[in-house]
Design a protein around this motif. Structure first.
Motif, short mmCIF file in Angstrom:
data_model
loop_
_atom_site.label_atom_id
_atom_site.label_comp_id
_atom_site.label_asym_id
_atom_site.label_seq_id
_atom_site.Cartn_x
_atom_site.Cartn_y
_atom_site.Cartn_z
N LEU A 47 6.89 3.45 -9.16
CA LEU A 47 6.47 2.08 -8.85
C LEU A 47 6.30 1.92 -7.33
O LEU A 47 5.32 1.32 -6.87
N ARG A 48 7.22 2.48 -6.58
CA ARG A 48 7.13 2.42 -5.12
C ARG A 48 5.91 3.17 -4.62
O ARG A 48 5.17 2.69 -3.76
N HIS A 49 5.63 4.35 -5.20
CA HIS A 49 4.43 5.11 -4.82
C HIS A 49 3.18 4.30 -5.14
O HIS A 49 2.26 4.23 -4.33
N ARG A 50 3.16 3.72 -6.34
CA ARG A 50 1.99 2.94 -6.74
C ARG A 50 1.76 1.79 -5.77
O ARG A 50 0.63 1.53 -5.35
N ASN A 51 2.82 1.10 -5.39
CA ASN A 51 2.69 -0.03 -4.47
C ASN A 51 2.18 0.41 -3.10
O ASN A 51 1.39 -0.30 -2.47
N THR A 52 2.61 1.57 -2.65
CA THR A 52 2.14 2.11 -1.37
C THR A 52 0.63 2.37 -1.43
O THR A 52 -0.12 1.96 -0.54
N ILE A 53 0.20 3.03 -2.50
CA ILE A 53 -1.23 3.35 -2.65
C ILE A 53 -2.04 2.07 -2.83
O ILE A 53 -3.14 1.94 -2.30
N GLN A 54 -1.49 1.11 -3.58
CA GLN A 54 -2.15 -0.19 -3.77
C GLN A 54 -2.38 -0.87 -2.42
O GLN A 54 -3.45 -1.42 -2.17
N THR A 55 -1.39 -0.80 -1.55
CA THR A 55 -1.53 -1.38 -0.21
C THR A 55 -2.63 -0.66 0.57
O THR A 55 -3.44 -1.30 1.24
N PHE A 56 -2.67 0.68 0.47
CA PHE A 56 -3.73 1.44 1.14
C PHE A 56 -5.10 0.99 0.63
O PHE A 56 -6.04 0.86 1.41
N LEU A 57 -5.21 0.76 -0.66
CA LEU A 57 -6.47 0.33 -1.26
C LEU A 57 -6.87 -1.06 -0.76
O LEU A 57 -7.99 -1.27 -0.30
N GLU A 58 -5.93 -1.99 -0.84
CA GLU A 58 -6.21 -3.38 -0.45
C GLU A 58 -6.52 -3.52 1.03
O GLU A 58 -7.38 -4.31 1.42
N GLU A 59 -5.81 -2.76 1.85
CA GLU A 59 -6.01 -2.87 3.30
C GLU A 59 -7.05 -1.89 3.84
O GLU A 59 -7.26 -1.81 5.05
N LYS A 60 -7.67 -1.13 2.92
CA LYS A 60 -8.70 -0.14 3.28
C LYS A 60 -8.18 0.83 4.36
O LYS A 60 -8.90 1.23 5.27
N THR A 61 -6.93 1.22 4.23
CA THR A 61 -6.25 2.05 5.21
C THR A 61 -6.91 3.41 5.41
O THR A 61 -6.93 3.94 6.52
N LEU A 62 -7.45 4.00 4.35
CA LEU A 62 -8.01 5.35 4.45
C LEU A 62 -9.52 5.35 4.68
O LEU A 62 -10.14 6.41 4.76
N GLU A 63 -10.12 4.17 4.82
CA GLU A 63 -11.58 4.06 4.93
C GLU A 63 -12.18 4.87 6.07
O GLU A 63 -13.21 5.49 5.89
N ASN A 64 -11.61 4.86 7.23
CA ASN A 64 -12.21 5.56 8.37
C ASN A 64 -11.37 6.74 8.83
O ASN A 64 -11.23 6.99 10.02
#
Length: 149
Positions: A47-64
């Protein structure tokens, strides 16, 4: 493949592992009560891993980030071919979870090698956590195997 699709797939897999561990917790209550707490802990980790990845998705952290250059070379086929698990018993569930943990470890490890700085550290930490999960599952499997054998 794009980064959005990759992150969505990781979220799906983390959800699948979470669901598998919650099912394991239910199985354990009836078949092997001392394992219920372990399954609960594993579920909370996913659940913690999922929430971390969800945050990356929502904040577009890996986009650039550099990861975009490597999306096609990540060799994540095993990760994407994991289908919905339908374990028949506790032993089957643990074996299925071990395979999924291995796939998660490999993907997170690759991402940690591609990315830099804190993102690299986050994925390295998550890959190490997947190894810990696999170790705990191995111990749990041995306990179940001893009781059934």
């Amino acid at each position: 493949m794009n980064i959005h699709k990759l992150l969505k797939k990781i979220i799906e897999q983390e959800n699948e592992l979470y669901n598998l561990y919650k099912l394991g917790e239910t199985f354990a209550v009836y078949e092997n009560p001392q394992l219920a707490e372990h399954f609960n802990w594993l579920a909370s980790e996913e659940l913690r891993h999922r929430n971390t990845i969800q945050t990356f998705l929502e904040e577009k952290t890996l986009e650039n980030t550099k990861v975009i250059d490597y999306l096609d070379a990540l060799s994540i086929e095993p990760y994407f071919t994991d289908e919905r698990a339908e374990p028949a018993d506790l032993e089957d569930l643990i074996l299925e979870a071990l395979i999924r943990e291995k796939h998660s470890y490999e993907l997170f490890q690759k991402l940690s090698e591609i990315l830099e700085g804190s993102l690299s550290q986050i994925f390295r930490m998550m890959s190490h956590e997947e190894l810990k999960h696999a170790y705990v599952l191995k111990l749990m499997y041995e306990m179940v195997d001893q009781q059934s054998g």
